[in-house]
Design a protein around this motif. Sequence first.
Motif, PDB file in Angstrom:
ATOM      1  N   SER A 176     -10.397   7.230  -1.407  1.00  0.00           N
ATOM      2  CA  SER A 176     -10.800   6.034  -2.185  1.00  0.00           C
ATOM      3  C   SER A 176     -12.137   6.575  -3.152  1.00  0.00           C
ATOM      4  O   SER A 176     -12.628   7.405  -2.888  1.00  0.00           O
ATOM      5  CB  SER A 176     -11.340   5.143  -1.146  1.00  0.00           C
ATOM      6  OG  SER A 176     -10.382   4.631  -0.385  1.00  0.00           O
ATOM      7  N   GLU A 204       0.742  -1.012  -0.122  1.00  0.00           N
ATOM      8  CA  GLU A 204      -0.001  -0.106   0.098  1.00  0.00           C
ATOM      9  C   GLU A 204       0.915   1.155  -0.087  1.00  0.00           C
ATOM     10  O   GLU A 204       0.593   2.100  -0.626  1.00  0.00           O
ATOM     11  CB  GLU A 204      -0.761  -0.111   1.050  1.00  0.00           C
ATOM     12  CG  GLU A 204      -2.081  -1.036   1.118  1.00  0.00           C
ATOM     13  CD  GLU A 204      -2.844  -1.113   2.448  1.00  0.00           C
ATOM     14  OE1 GLU A 204      -4.084  -1.325   2.378  1.00  0.00           O
ATOM     15  OE2 GLU A 204      -2.225  -1.332   3.485  1.00  0.00           O
ATOM     16  N   HIS A 249      -8.438  -7.337  -5.201  1.00  0.00           N
ATOM     17  CA  HIS A 249      -7.380  -7.977  -4.666  1.00  0.00           C
ATOM     18  C   HIS A 249      -7.883  -9.460  -4.479  1.00  0.00           C
ATOM     19  O   HIS A 249      -7.161 -10.434  -4.644  1.00  0.00           O
ATOM     20  CB  HIS A 249      -7.273  -7.336  -3.244  1.00  0.00           C
ATOM     21  CG  HIS A 249      -6.042  -8.136  -2.431  1.00  0.00           C
ATOM     22  ND1 HIS A 249      -4.985  -8.228  -2.929  1.00  0.00           N
ATOM     23  CD2 HIS A 249      -6.251  -8.857  -1.417  1.00  0.00           C
ATOM     24  CE1 HIS A 249      -4.040  -8.722  -2.122  1.00  0.00           C
ATOM     25  NE2 HIS A 249      -5.042  -9.211  -1.049  1.00  0.00           N
ATOM     26  N   GLU A 264     -11.362  -1.918  -4.846  1.00  0.00           N
ATOM     27  CA  GLU A 264     -10.004  -2.358  -4.345  1.00  0.00           C
ATOM     28  C   GLU A 264      -9.996  -3.698  -3.710  1.00  0.00           C
ATOM     29  O   GLU A 264      -8.988  -4.772  -4.237  1.00  0.00           O
ATOM     30  CB  GLU A 264      -9.445  -1.244  -3.380  1.00  0.00           C
ATOM     31  CG  GLU A 264      -7.819  -1.583  -2.949  1.00  0.00           C
ATOM     32  CD  GLU A 264      -7.605  -0.620  -1.823  1.00  0.00           C
ATOM     33  OE1 GLU A 264      -6.283  -0.817  -1.291  1.00  0.00           O
ATOM     34  OE2 GLU A 264      -8.332   0.290  -1.423  1.00  0.00           O
ATOM     35  N   ARG A 268      -7.982   1.703  -6.959  1.00  0.00           N
ATOM     36  CA  ARG A 268      -7.453   2.009  -5.611  1.00  0.00           C
ATOM     37  C   ARG A 268      -7.343   3.544  -5.194  1.00  0.00           C
ATOM     38  O   ARG A 268      -7.992   4.183  -6.327  1.00  0.00           O
ATOM     39  CB  ARG A 268      -5.913   1.579  -5.919  1.00  0.00           C
ATOM     40  CG  ARG A 268      -5.772   0.158  -6.200  1.00  0.00           C
ATOM     41  CD  ARG A 268      -4.085   0.027  -6.512  1.00  0.00           C
ATOM     42  NE  ARG A 268      -3.524  -0.508  -5.016  1.00  0.00           N
ATOM     43  CZ  ARG A 268      -2.516  -1.061  -4.994  1.00  0.00           C
ATOM     44  NH1 ARG A 268      -1.383  -1.213  -5.979  1.00  0.00           N
ATOM     45  NH2 ARG A 268      -1.953  -1.401  -3.621  1.00  0.00           N
ATOM     46  N   LYS A 320      -3.654  -5.560   3.340  1.00  0.00           N
ATOM     47  CA  LYS A 320      -4.513  -4.485   3.434  1.00  0.00           C
ATOM     48  C   LYS A 320      -4.270  -3.933   4.949  1.00  0.00           C
ATOM     49  O   LYS A 320      -4.090  -4.616   5.766  1.00  0.00           O
ATOM     50  CB  LYS A 320      -5.794  -4.625   2.972  1.00  0.00           C
ATOM     51  CG  LYS A 320      -5.880  -5.061   1.253  1.00  0.00           C
ATOM     52  CD  LYS A 320      -5.530  -4.113   0.371  1.00  0.00           C
ATOM     53  CE  LYS A 320      -5.507  -4.571  -0.962  1.00  0.00           C
ATOM     54  NZ  LYS A 320      -5.212  -3.464  -1.881  1.00  0.00           N
TER      55      LYS A 320
END
Length: 586
Positions: free
Chosen positions: A206, A118, A478, A474, A211, A538
């Motif tokens: 966000s 991140e 993932h 996001e 992302r 995350k």
Amino acid sequence: MSDKVTEFVVPFGTLPHIPDDVTLPQFILDSWHPTRPVNKHGNPVLIEESTGRGVHLSEVRARTFGLANEMKARWNIGEGQVLCIFSSNHVDYPIAVWATHRLGGIVTTANPNYTADELLYQLDLTKASVVFTFSGSIAVAEDACRQAGISADRIAILDSPEGYTGPYPTLETLIQEGLSKHPQFVERRLEPGEGKTKLALLNFSSGTTGRPKAVAIPHYAVLANVIQMAYYGQANENYGTATRYRPGQVVLAVLPFYHIYGLIVVMHFYIFAGFSLVVMPRFTLEGMLNNVQRYRINHLLLVPPMIVLLAKNPIVKKYDLTSVTMCMSGAAPLSAEVTRQFCERLPNSAIGQGYGMTELATTITFPRIDMHIATMGSGGQLLQGNVCRVLKPDGTYATYNEPGELLIKGPTVALCYLNNEQATKETFLYFDGKPDRWVRTGDEVMFNERAEIFVLDRLKEIMKVRGFQVAPAELEGHLLEHPDVGDACVVGVPDEYSGELPLAFIVPSHDAQERIKQDPAETDKIKLALMKHVTDHKVHYKKLAGGVYFVDSIPKNPSGKLLRRFLRDKARELKAQQATVEKARL
């Protein structure tokens, strides 16, 4: 303008002049403005929580110069270069921000709980060249910097841990070295109007797809918001009889400075208003209560989960909180029931909500200055200088007490999303052929005749978890990287403490389905593996705390867009069933 367009503005006052030729440190540390109160108390600007050490204005100026001087000498930081602060709160956090600005640089603030992946994303997008980190986050910073191509000699430690002998300089070392040198830079004055375009901050927000995006915020927008809050709050004694915002009082800086709420409202506005900031590195309930009692805190700026704890945890009764006279809640809606419970615990304290967003740097509403307990359900009253419209689903504009999507323009609107033209066009709009930039918020609201906002729902897909934005897309992206996932949809489910929790609906991949057929126990194993897949990569508030549910298919419209609303309803049903089962067990 058509007579059919109702525009909402605060029904009193005119916003004073906003200078457009000064940077943030020049405005906060060096200049004067009529909305700023004269501080005759001599109180420190910053107070270190652990030691009680106070840092007064003259020392803030000196330390800011010393750090800027050494950053220029050591790294040749200059115009347009980006420094990333990857750290918990610290008394030198403002020093790091303003030293960068003294040199013409840009600051991007990162969550100290980020994983290396991140942080790497933020470093790459912003093209940061120097990283200030916290002693507890060094390993993550090293990993991300190595992958981003930032050399180790461009990492520094914001705090000064006892016994530290590592390879990186501390900020204290940099400051002292800078103070020992002749000036290495000449700070320039901005040209008239330049403050409206010169970048100060790249803060992350966000979006509905992909992302987080870097919001480009100029100096002018931040100091405009400070002036808005000071004017509305009658911070200058000449403005009236209000006593809420007065120099010499103490505010607890527990909200993270990397978040726009803590960065602009707490760090900039409250220093401008002459308060002392007790800087708390990390939130714990007992730590907050101890600080309120020890430092006789007057103002608390919190998010709803913190207020839930104040309202309900029995430990609160053990502390003397009578010094608190004001509590402001923001970042997510606060329920009327929790508000009432808070008032029973802290009867001396006024309480109200503010509403804002990163793209508006930051607050567009503030708690009513004339009310002890703000209007229940209200997100506050509009600040002077903001103009709002409410767009109904049929394309017409709402009037008072009619719901619709909030559109807003004002002096604090950010410039764009960095390197994201499509998202910029979707959020920053132009109407009537005029140059004003409007922000499309994605929030369903309505206004009453007193320009108080009521946030009804989020039309955009963003979740709010403990006040932090979480983009479903996001997490979905993932999850789809995992071999056991064929399709995915993430929604938020209501939670009293966190506001919302991410919940994932998963269509297992063909291979996963075959394993489940052969052994039903694989179901739970796969769910746990998917939750771990998110947790490992995350930040903590993005984990799938709402759970994982398997479904046969994800509902979509003909163009392939996820029909998230159907699954939100399904998630609420599942949670209600779970609550019923748990209640029956008791």
